[in-house]
Design a protein around this motif. Structure first.
Motif, PDB file in Angstrom:
ATOM      1  N   ALA A 102      -4.652  -7.175  -3.282  1.00 15.67           N
ATOM      2  CA  ALA A 102      -3.724  -6.674  -4.302  1.00 15.67           C
ATOM      3  C   ALA A 102      -4.057  -5.266  -4.773  1.00 15.67           C
ATOM      4  N   ASP A 103      -5.349  -4.953  -4.889  1.00 15.80           N
ATOM      5  CA  ASP A 103      -5.715  -3.645  -5.442  1.00 15.80           C
ATOM      6  C   ASP A 103      -5.926  -2.575  -4.369  1.00 15.80           C
ATOM      7  N   PHE A 104      -5.719  -2.929  -3.114  1.00 17.06           N
ATOM      8  CA  PHE A 104      -5.987  -1.987  -2.014  1.00 17.06           C
ATOM      9  C   PHE A 104      -5.158  -0.705  -2.152  1.00 17.06           C
ATOM     10  N   GLY A 105      -3.860  -0.883  -2.417  1.00 18.16           N
ATOM     11  CA  GLY A 105      -2.961   0.270  -2.505  1.00 18.16           C
ATOM     12  C   GLY A 105      -3.349   1.216  -3.626  1.00 18.16           C
ATOM     13  N   GLU A 106      -3.685   0.640  -4.786  1.00 20.65           N
ATOM     14  CA  GLU A 106      -4.070   1.479  -5.936  1.00 20.65           C
ATOM     15  C   GLU A 106      -5.340   2.256  -5.627  1.00 20.65           C
ATOM     16  N   LEU A 107      -6.306   1.574  -5.001  1.00 14.52           N
ATOM     17  CA  LEU A 107      -7.563   2.240  -4.639  1.00 14.52           C
ATOM     18  C   LEU A 107      -7.299   3.378  -3.654  1.00 14.52           C
ATOM     19  N   SER A 108      -6.474   3.087  -2.647  1.00 15.49           N
ATOM     20  CA  SER A 108      -6.168   4.070  -1.607  1.00 15.49           C
ATOM     21  C   SER A 108      -5.471   5.287  -2.221  1.00 15.49           C
ATOM     22  N   ALA A 109      -4.463   5.025  -3.076  1.00 13.38           N
ATOM     23  CA  ALA A 109      -3.691   6.121  -3.677  1.00 13.38           C
ATOM     24  C   ALA A 109      -4.558   6.959  -4.611  1.00 13.38           C
ATOM     25  N   SER A 110      -5.447   6.288  -5.374  1.00 13.06           N
ATOM     26  CA  SER A 110      -6.254   7.071  -6.311  1.00 13.06           C
ATOM     27  C   SER A 110      -7.331   7.860  -5.571  1.00 13.06           C
TER      28      SER A 110
ATOM     29  N   LYS B 260      -4.873  19.658   3.346  1.00 13.77           N
ATOM     30  CA  LYS B 260      -5.198  20.404   2.123  1.00 13.77           C
ATOM     31  C   LYS B 260      -6.677  20.405   1.754  1.00 13.77           C
ATOM     32  N   GLY B 261      -7.458  19.479   2.308  1.00 11.49           N
ATOM     33  CA  GLY B 261      -8.877  19.461   1.962  1.00 11.49           C
ATOM     34  C   GLY B 261      -9.587  18.338   2.691  1.00 11.49           C
ATOM     35  N   ALA B 262     -10.814  18.070   2.262  1.00  5.77           N
ATOM     36  CA  ALA B 262     -11.614  17.016   2.879  1.00  5.77           C
ATOM     37  C   ALA B 262     -10.921  15.664   2.699  1.00  5.77           C
ATOM     38  N   VAL B 263     -11.004  14.835   3.725  1.00 11.64           N
ATOM     39  CA  VAL B 263     -10.383  13.513   3.664  1.00 11.64           C
ATOM     40  C   VAL B 263     -11.445  12.480   3.282  1.00 11.64           C
ATOM     41  N   ARG B 264     -11.196  11.809   2.179  1.00  9.98           N
ATOM     42  CA  ARG B 264     -12.167  10.849   1.645  1.00  9.98           C
ATOM     43  C   ARG B 264     -12.064   9.507   2.379  1.00  9.98           C
ATOM     44  N   ILE B 265     -13.164   8.774   2.326  1.00  7.28           N
ATOM     45  CA  ILE B 265     -13.234   7.469   3.004  1.00  7.28           C
ATOM     46  C   ILE B 265     -13.279   6.370   1.952  1.00  7.28           C
ATOM     47  N   MET B 266     -12.381   5.402   2.078  1.00  8.44           N
ATOM     48  CA  MET B 266     -12.395   4.253   1.166  1.00  8.44           C
ATOM     49  C   MET B 266     -13.253   3.158   1.794  1.00  8.44           C
ATOM     50  N   PRO B 267     -14.205   2.602   1.040  1.00  8.85           N
ATOM     51  CA  PRO B 267     -15.043   1.545   1.604  1.00  8.85           C
ATOM     52  C   PRO B 267     -14.194   0.384   2.113  1.00  8.85           C
ATOM     53  N   PHE B 268     -14.690  -0.327   3.120  1.00 11.49           N
ATOM     54  CA  PHE B 268     -13.899  -1.396   3.740  1.00 11.49           C
ATOM     55  C   PHE B 268     -13.419  -2.420   2.727  1.00 11.49           C
ATOM     56  N   GLU B 269     -12.179  -2.748   2.885  1.00 13.36           N
ATOM     57  CA  GLU B 269     -11.569  -3.826   2.107  1.00 13.36           C
ATOM     58  C   GLU B 269     -10.371  -4.292   2.914  1.00 13.36           C
TER      59      GLU B 269
ATOM     60  N   ASP C  84      -4.478  15.939  -4.618  1.00 10.44           N
ATOM     61  CA  ASP C  84      -4.881  17.219  -4.034  1.00 10.44           C
ATOM     62  C   ASP C  84      -4.982  17.199  -2.516  1.00 10.44           C
ATOM     63  N   THR C  85      -4.910  16.014  -1.881  1.00 12.85           N
ATOM     64  CA  THR C  85      -4.956  15.968  -0.418  1.00 12.85           C
ATOM     65  C   THR C  85      -3.809  15.105   0.104  1.00 12.85           C
ATOM     66  N   ASN C  86      -3.584  15.178   1.411  1.00 12.29           N
ATOM     67  CA  ASN C  86      -2.450  14.456   2.002  1.00 12.29           C
ATOM     68  C   ASN C  86      -2.879  13.360   2.968  1.00 12.29           C
ATOM     69  N   ALA C  87      -4.162  12.964   2.915  1.00  6.53           N
ATOM     70  CA  ALA C  87      -4.616  11.885   3.796  1.00  6.53           C
ATOM     71  C   ALA C  87      -5.800  11.167   3.169  1.00  6.53           C
ATOM     72  N   VAL C  88      -5.976   9.928   3.574  1.00 12.10           N
ATOM     73  CA  VAL C  88      -7.149   9.151   3.176  1.00 12.10           C
ATOM     74  C   VAL C  88      -7.490   8.244   4.360  1.00 12.10           C
TER      75      VAL C  88
ATOM     76  N   VAL D  41       0.853  -1.198   0.000  1.00  9.17           N
ATOM     77  CA  VAL D  41       0.000   0.000   0.000  1.00  9.17           C
ATOM     78  C   VAL D  41       0.891   1.251   0.000  1.00  9.17           C
ATOM     79  N   HIS D  42       1.926   1.244   0.847  1.00  4.97           N
ATOM     80  CA  HIS D  42       2.862   2.374   0.859  1.00  4.97           C
ATOM     81  C   HIS D  42       3.482   2.548  -0.524  1.00  4.97           C
ATOM     82  N   LEU D  43       3.921   1.443  -1.135  1.00  6.79           N
ATOM     83  CA  LEU D  43       4.578   1.516  -2.455  1.00  6.79           C
ATOM     84  C   LEU D  43       3.641   2.115  -3.502  1.00  6.79           C
ATOM     85  N   ALA D  44       2.362   1.761  -3.443  1.00  8.84           N
ATOM     86  CA  ALA D  44       1.390   2.308  -4.398  1.00  8.84           C
ATOM     87  C   ALA D  44       1.272   3.823  -4.232  1.00  8.84           C
ATOM     88  N   HIS D  45       1.287   4.289  -2.983  1.00  9.75           N
ATOM     89  CA  HIS D  45       1.209   5.737  -2.743  1.00  9.75           C
ATOM     90  C   HIS D  45       2.466   6.449  -3.223  1.00  9.75           C
TER      91      HIS D  45
END
Ligand SMILES: [Zn+2]
Length: 213
Positions: free
Chosen positions: A139-147, A125-134, A152-156, A81-85
């Motif tokens: 495998a795709d968690f990191g890509e989803l989190s990063a996208s 920098k702005g509103a922090v979005r919420i990723m649905p539970f997973e 435009d923001t620094n947290a998810v 997940v870190h690597l994807a970010h």
């Protein structure tokens, strides 16, 4: 000679312990990494070691390809997940993952964390979005989190799990995590009292030369 200097390892360890001391993490939760651009690698905390007994020698160096380069322990389970970010955001040099309660309250109900405090809007920098539970090792968690965090923001926030924040260095990424958690706590109370005034970074006039908090 290690790819990760002792200074960087000590910085990670310091902020790991701070994350427990400040209530952002419990037990062995969370993880911290720093980019090592000259080695195409990152250094990250090992999996499952309590921060009060963690040592600088136990940090794990992992290549951008996910292969362990240095270290005897398994790297954090969320290394991919870190690597994807890091792939998504060349401007990011450090990542902090925490599991703080107020950010997680918003994560549990899938409600975006709107900025109501100046620090939050300055650092996240702005509103922090919420990723649905997973499950975070999917495998795709990191890509989803990063996208979802985007450029435009620094947290998810990962629903039913925790927060990931990014920065120029660990101190900067940690500052974002603290700002989002404090904001989530105030927003939680403000919503009970009435309708909070939501801040938008683009609408705030910061005087030239002003020193930021
Ligand atoms: Zn976690």
């Amino acid at each position: 000679m290690s790819a990760a200097s002792r200074e960087i390892r000590e910085e990670i360890l310091y902020w790991c312990r701070e994350s427990v001391r400040t209530g952002l993490n419990f037990n062995t939760q969370g993880n911290i990494s720093v980019r090592l651009p000259e080695h195409n690698a990152i250094v990250i905390t090992p999996s499952g070691i309590r921060y009060d007994v963690l040592t600088v020698d136990q940090m794990v160096v992992v290549g951008y390809d996910g292969k362990v380069i240095e270290g005897d322990l398994f790297p954090s389970t969320e290394t991919d997940v870190h690597l994807a970010h890091y792939r998504r955001r060349p401007d990011v040099n450090a990542i902090v993952h925490t599991e703080s309660p107020y950010a997680n309250m918003f994560g549990a109900i899938g409600r975006t964390i709107d900025p109501v405090l100046l620090n939050m809007v300055l650092y996240a920098k702005g509103a922090v979005r919420i990723m649905p539970f997973e499950f975070s090792t999917n495998a795709d968690f990191g890509e989803l989190s990063a996208s979802l965090m985007g450029d435009d923001t620094n947290a998810v926030v990962w629903g039913n799990h925790g927060m990931l924040s990014v920065g120029d260095d660990v101190a900067g990424a940690f500052k974002v995590a603290v700002a989002v958690e404090a904001n989530a706590q105030v927003l939680h109370g403000a919503l009970a009292l009435g309708t909070p005034n939501v801040l938008v970074l683009a609408d705030i006039t910061i005087p030239a030369g002003a020193r930021l908090p």
